[in-house]
Design a protein around this motif. Structure first.
Motif, PDB file in Angstrom:
ATOM      1  N   PRO A  12       0.679  -0.976   0.004  1.00 47.46           N
ATOM      2  CA  PRO A  12       0.289  -0.182   0.511  1.00 47.46           C
ATOM      3  C   PRO A  12       0.645   1.115   0.234  1.00 47.46           C
ATOM      4  CG  PRO A  12      -0.898  -1.319   1.277  1.00 47.46           C
ATOM      5  CD  PRO A  12      -0.091  -2.106   1.129  1.00 47.46           C
ATOM      6  N   LEU A  13       1.713   1.132   0.573  1.00 47.24           N
ATOM      7  CA  LEU A  13       3.017   2.264   0.916  1.00 47.24           C
ATOM      8  C   LEU A  13       3.622   2.953  -0.483  1.00 47.24           C
ATOM      9  CD1 LEU A  13       4.591   4.493   2.599  1.00 47.24           C
ATOM     10  CD2 LEU A  13       5.590   3.032   3.270  1.00 47.24           C
ATOM     11  N   ILE A  14       3.839   1.367  -1.555  1.00 40.89           N
ATOM     12  CA  ILE A  14       4.881   1.957  -2.261  1.00 40.89           C
ATOM     13  C   ILE A  14       3.681   2.450  -3.954  1.00 40.89           C
ATOM     14  CG2 ILE A  14       5.553   0.185  -4.389  1.00 40.89           C
ATOM     15  CD1 ILE A  14       7.495  -0.362  -2.083  1.00 40.89           C
ATOM     16  N   LEU A  15       2.301   1.277  -3.735  1.00 37.42           N
ATOM     17  CA  LEU A  15       1.550   1.218  -5.093  1.00 37.42           C
ATOM     18  C   LEU A  15       0.039   1.918  -4.963  1.00 37.42           C
ATOM     19  CD1 LEU A  15       1.651  -2.182  -5.893  1.00 37.42           C
ATOM     20  CD2 LEU A  15       3.454  -0.930  -7.143  1.00 37.42           C
ATOM     21  N   ALA A  16      -0.424   2.062  -3.536  1.00 34.70           N
ATOM     22  CA  ALA A  16      -1.608   2.907  -3.595  1.00 34.70           C
ATOM     23  C   ALA A  16      -1.119   3.979  -2.244  1.00 34.70           C
ATOM     24  CB  ALA A  16      -2.610   1.988  -3.373  1.00 34.70           C
TER      25      ALA A  16
END
Length: 278
Positions: A216-220
């Motif tokens: 979630p931190l990297i992709l969204a």
């Protein structure tokens, strides 16, 4: 003498399991009790229960009014449910094919899928990010669903394939004689018999997805796609951390996992014990 020895081993096994359970639940206990205490009480007595003098709901009020916790919760729920559905459906179908049909490369395919269990998917983060950027899926829940589905499929196929091998061939052949299609045999005959395995896969798949912070931190990382674990980081600052809000958010995030366990606990235990008997 044998009865006494057996009783002693049983007591020892239960003592070990009880000790492990208490150790595993201790961090959860600390998080929950401190979420109902004032900031001063948290640091003064972190292991103390929330008594009338220390009881405070400021953390929950902050979570519900500062930030969009319900949106984060909704995003986590959508991603988790959709990923679980894809993992269970596609994993069961692939496991049925591997266990039922013998074809060239069947064993190699099983070994290839086993590599997905041993190799962490985070090693391919850079390649995954490039793929999502090219596809235009960054800051979408679809990106997370695709990644989590790929992450959960190897273990799901490995577990379900072993259970499906134990399904009676006579039952499936009887279905074929009655004119049932392979899809009907799969959905009507095989899936109901492997429900304990499905519950086991569901629990083991959901917990890493719900608790994940990395993807979630990297992709969204956008505000409208944040998950619960990423949303809790809003209350963690470089110099000041709102521990009341952080602990309250984590306590609320625990609820879905407990609900899932209560729903599938009986099937989960049956699945684990059945696998142990084998």
């Amino acid at each position: 003498m044998k009865a006494r020895a057996s009783t002693g081993r049983t007591i020892a096994a239960h003592a070990v399991l009880l000790t492990y359970t208490l150790i595993a639940l201790f961090p959860v206990f600390v998080i929950v009790i401190n979420s109902f205490k004032s900031r001063k009480a948290i640091f003064a007595d972190p292991l103390g229960l929330p008594l009338p003098g220390s009881f405070d709901l400021v953390g929950y009020r902050t979570v519900l009014h500062q930030g969009d916790f319900f949106l984060y919760f909704q995003n986590s729920l959508i991603v988790t449910v959709a990923s679980l559905f894809c993992v269970l459906l596609f994993g069961a179908m692939a496991a049925f094919a591997l266990s039922e049909y013998r074809f060239k490369g069947n064993t190699l395919m099983g070994l290839y899928l086993a590599l997905g269990i041993m190799i962490p998917i985070r090693l391919g983060t850079v390649a995954i990010l490039e793929m999502m950027v090219t596809s235009g899926l960054v800051n979408t829940l679809t990106a997370l669903i695709l990644v989590y589905t790929a992450q959960g499929l190897p273990l799901a196929i490995f577990i379900l394939a072993e259970f499906m091998k134990s399904v009676s061939d006579d039952l499936k052949n009887a279905g074929r004689i009655d004119g049932l299609s392979e899809y009907r045999i799969f959905f009507s005959l095989v899936l109901p018999l492997v429900r304990p395995a499905m519950a086991t896969v569901a629990v083991f798949t959901m917990i890493p997805i719900w608790n994940d912070l990395w993807f979630p931190l990297i992709l969204a990382p956008a505000e409208h796609t944040k998950t619960v674990t990423l949303g809790a980081q809003v209350f963690i600052g470089q110099f000041v951390t709102n521990w009341n809000a952080v602990l309250a958010a984590l306590s609320l995030a625990i609820v879905p996992v407990l609900v899932l366990y209560l729903i599938f606990s009986r099937q989960l235990i049956r699945g684990i014990t059945a696998g142990a008997v084998k």
